[in-house]
Design a protein around this motif. Structure first.
Motif, mmCIF file in Angstrom:
data_model
loop_
_atom_site.group_PDB
_atom_site.id
_atom_site.type_symbol
_atom_site.label_atom_id
_atom_site.label_comp_id
_atom_site.label_asym_id
_atom_site.label_seq_id
_atom_site.Cartn_x
_atom_site.Cartn_y
_atom_site.Cartn_z
ATOM 1 N N PHE A 1 43.761 56.560 44.929
ATOM 2 C CA PHE A 1 42.362 56.132 44.825
ATOM 3 C C PHE A 1 42.086 54.738 45.387
ATOM 4 O O PHE A 1 40.916 54.356 45.559
ATOM 5 N N CYS A 2 43.131 53.953 45.637
ATOM 6 C CA CYS A 2 42.965 52.608 46.191
ATOM 7 C C CYS A 2 41.953 51.776 45.405
ATOM 8 O O CYS A 2 41.038 51.166 45.971
ATOM 9 N N GLU A 3 42.136 51.702 44.093
ATOM 10 C CA GLU A 3 41.241 50.931 43.232
ATOM 11 C C GLU A 3 41.732 49.488 43.124
ATOM 12 O O GLU A 3 42.946 49.236 43.126
ATOM 13 N N PRO A 4 40.833 48.535 43.008
ATOM 14 C CA PRO A 4 41.247 47.143 42.808
ATOM 15 C C PRO A 4 42.058 46.989 41.516
ATOM 16 O O PRO A 4 41.800 47.695 40.538
ATOM 17 N N TYR A 5 43.004 46.108 41.527
ATOM 18 C CA TYR A 5 43.810 45.707 40.362
ATOM 19 C C TYR A 5 44.833 46.743 39.909
ATOM 20 O O TYR A 5 45.730 46.419 39.112
ATOM 21 N N VAL A 6 44.735 47.988 40.374
ATOM 22 C CA VAL A 6 45.662 49.015 39.899
ATOM 23 C C VAL A 6 47.090 48.709 40.342
ATOM 24 O O VAL A 6 48.045 48.893 39.578
ATOM 25 N N TYR A 7 47.248 48.214 41.578
ATOM 26 C CA TYR A 7 48.593 47.878 42.043
ATOM 27 C C TYR A 7 49.172 46.708 41.241
ATOM 28 O O TYR A 7 50.382 46.644 41.036
ATOM 29 N N SER A 8 48.312 45.832 40.767
ATOM 30 C CA SER A 8 48.772 44.726 39.917
ATOM 31 C C SER A 8 49.272 45.250 38.576
ATOM 32 O O SER A 8 50.241 44.727 38.015
ATOM 33 N N LEU A 9 48.610 46.282 38.061
ATOM 34 C CA LEU A 9 49.072 46.900 36.812
ATOM 35 C C LEU A 9 50.412 47.591 37.025
ATOM 36 O O LEU A 9 51.286 47.563 36.157
ATOM 37 N N PHE A 10 50.575 48.204 38.202
ATOM 38 C CA PHE A 10 51.885 48.765 38.550
ATOM 39 C C PHE A 10 52.944 47.668 38.585
ATOM 40 O O PHE A 10 54.054 47.837 38.043
ATOM 41 N N ALA A 11 52.609 46.540 39.219
ATOM 42 C CA ALA A 11 53.563 45.431 39.326
ATOM 43 C C ALA A 11 53.938 44.904 37.944
ATOM 44 O O ALA A 11 55.112 44.631 37.662
ATOM 45 N N LEU A 12 52.947 44.781 37.055
ATOM 46 C CA LEU A 12 53.213 44.292 35.702
ATOM 47 C C LEU A 12 54.152 45.241 34.959
ATOM 48 O O LEU A 12 55.097 44.805 34.289
ATOM 49 N N TRP B 1 46.163 40.827 41.898
ATOM 50 C CA TRP B 1 46.507 39.480 41.433
ATOM 51 C C TRP B 1 47.984 39.302 41.108
ATOM 52 O O TRP B 1 48.422 38.219 40.735
ATOM 53 N N LEU B 2 48.797 40.362 41.289
ATOM 54 C CA LEU B 2 50.233 40.239 41.080
ATOM 55 C C LEU B 2 50.972 40.945 42.212
ATOM 56 O O LEU B 2 50.564 42.024 42.647
ATOM 57 N N PRO B 3 52.067 40.370 42.678
ATOM 58 C CA PRO B 3 52.872 41.026 43.709
ATOM 59 C C PRO B 3 53.858 42.012 43.089
ATOM 60 O O PRO B 3 54.280 41.837 41.936
ATOM 61 N N SER B 4 54.225 43.026 43.832
ATOM 62 C CA SER B 4 55.295 43.912 43.372
ATOM 63 C C SER B 4 56.615 43.140 43.401
ATOM 64 O O SER B 4 56.729 42.093 44.048
ATOM 65 N N ILE B 5 57.612 43.670 42.726
ATOM 66 C CA ILE B 5 58.918 43.009 42.735
ATOM 67 C C ILE B 5 59.500 42.974 44.145
ATOM 68 O O ILE B 5 60.069 41.963 44.568
ATOM 69 N N SER B 6 59.342 44.066 44.878
ATOM 70 C CA SER B 6 59.871 44.103 46.250
ATOM 71 C C SER B 6 59.270 42.996 47.109
ATOM 72 O O SER B 6 59.963 42.345 47.891
ATOM 73 N N ALA B 7 57.952 42.767 46.956
ATOM 74 C CA ALA B 7 57.294 41.703 47.720
ATOM 75 C C ALA B 7 57.743 40.332 47.241
ATOM 76 O O ALA B 7 57.968 39.418 48.044
ATOM 77 N N ALA B 8 57.888 40.173 45.933
ATOM 78 C CA ALA B 8 58.231 38.865 45.362
ATOM 79 C C ALA B 8 59.643 38.420 45.723
ATOM 80 O O ALA B 8 59.885 37.241 45.977
ATOM 81 N N ILE B 9 60.588 39.379 45.764
ATOM 82 C CA ILE B 9 61.983 38.983 45.981
ATOM 83 C C ILE B 9 62.445 39.130 47.425
ATOM 84 O O ILE B 9 63.496 38.580 47.785
#
Length: 253
Positions: free
Chosen positions: A205-216, A64-72
Motif C-alpha cells: 500500500f506504500c503508506e507513510p510511516y508504515v516502513y518505520s513501524l516495520f523498522a521499529l 522517520w526510522l531507518p531499517s536495520i539494513s540501511a542503518a548498519i
C-alpha cells in the motif's frame, strides 16, 4: 631452597603470569555490549546525519526510522562500526556455543543429547550468517544479504526454542535464566510476525510511516535476540573466562 624447589617456584610464577582471568559474568556483559551499543550508534547516527537516505524507500513516502539494513550497511562510519562490533563478538560467541554443548552434554548424555547438538549447530550457523549479512550489505550484495538474513532469522529462532526445551528439563538449575529466555523468545517471535505484517503492508500500500513501524519491530527482534544470548550471564555464573597463551577456557571460580 633446593634447585628443584626454586625451579618449581619460578615455573609456577611463570604459569600464573601467562594467562588472564575474567569473571564470566563480566565477559558476557562485555560481549553483549559490542553489538548492542554498535546498533544503537548506527541507528542514531543514521537518523541524525543520513536521515533522507536512511529512511528512503521505493515508495518515496515519509518515514522517520531507518531499517536495520540501511542503518548498519548503507553509510560510513556506521558500516565500519557495526562490522567491527560483529567481528569482535564473533569469537566469544563461537566459544560460548562450545561451552553450551559441553554443558548440555554433562546434563543430558545419553538422553536427548542430539537436541543439544542441533542447537550447537544452529548457534554456529546463526553467528556465521550474522557475519555474512554484516559484510555483504544489502545496498551492494542484496542477494547474499537477503539469504544470510533469512538464514540468521530461521537458525536463531530454532536455536532459541531448542535451548528453552533443553533447559526446561532442569528448571531448578536454570530457573532465572529460563524465565528470561522464555520472555525474550516470546518477544522475538511476536515482533517477527509484526515486522512481517508491516513489511508486507508497506510493499502493498506504500503508506507513510508504515516502513518505520516495520523498522521499529525489526529493532525489537534484533535486541531481543541479543538479550536472549546475554542470559549466558546466568548460565555460567561462578565461572571464569581464562585466556592462556595458546587458548582459552571456562573454569570454576
Amino acid at each position: 631452597m633446593s634447585k628443584e624447589a626454586r625451579y618449581g617456584l619460578l615455573y609456577s610464577e611463570y604459569e600464573y603470569s601467562s594467562y588472564v582471568r575474567i569473571q564470566s559474568e563480566k565477559c558476557c556483559i562485555i560481549v553483549a555490549c559490542f553489538p548492542i551499543l554498535a546498533m544503537i550508534f548506527c541507528i542514531l547516527y543514521s537518523v541524525l546525519f543520513n536521515f533522507e537516505g536512511a529512511v528512503y524507500t521505493h515508495c518515496d513516502v515519509y518515514n522517520w526510522l531507518p531499517s536495520i539494513s540501511a542503518a548498519i550497511g548503507s553509510f560510513s562510519p556506521q558500516r565500519e562500526v557495526w562490522q567491527s562490533a560483529v567481528t569482535i563478538q564473533a569469537i566469544p560467541r563461537f566459544f560460548y556455543a562450545f561451552q553450551y554443548l559441553q554443558f548440555h552434554y554433562s546434563l543430558l548424555y545419553p538422553h536427548d543429547f542430539w537436541i543439544a547438538q542441533v542447537a550447537f549447530f544452529l548457534s554456529m550457523v546463526e553467528n556465521i550468517a550474522l557475519i555474512l549479512l554484516s559484510f555483504f550489505v544489502s545496498s551492494q550484495y542484496y542477494s547474499v544479504h537477503k539469504k544470510a538474513f533469512i538464514t540468521f532469522i530461521i537458525s536463531s529462532e530454532v536455536y532459541m526454542i531448542l535451548t528453552c526445551i533443553l533447559q526446561s528439563r532442569f528448571k531448578k538449575q536454570f530457573r532465572i535464566s529460563l524465565k528470561w529466555k522464555k520472555r525474550f523468545l516470546t518477544t522475538n517471535l511476536i515482533f517477527i510476525v509484526v515486522a512481517v505484517y508491516f513489511f508486507m503492508r508497506h510493499n502493498s500500500f506504500c503508506e507513510p510511516y508504515v516502513y518505520s513501524l516495520f523498522a521499529l519491530a525489526e529493532y525489537i527482534v534484533v535486541f531481543s535476540n541479543m538479550a536472549f544470548h546475554s542470559t549466558a550471564f546466568f548460565d555460567f555464573q561462578n565461572k571464569d573466562f581464562v585466556i592462556y597463551k595458546h587458548g582459552f577456557t571456562l573454569t570454576e571460580r
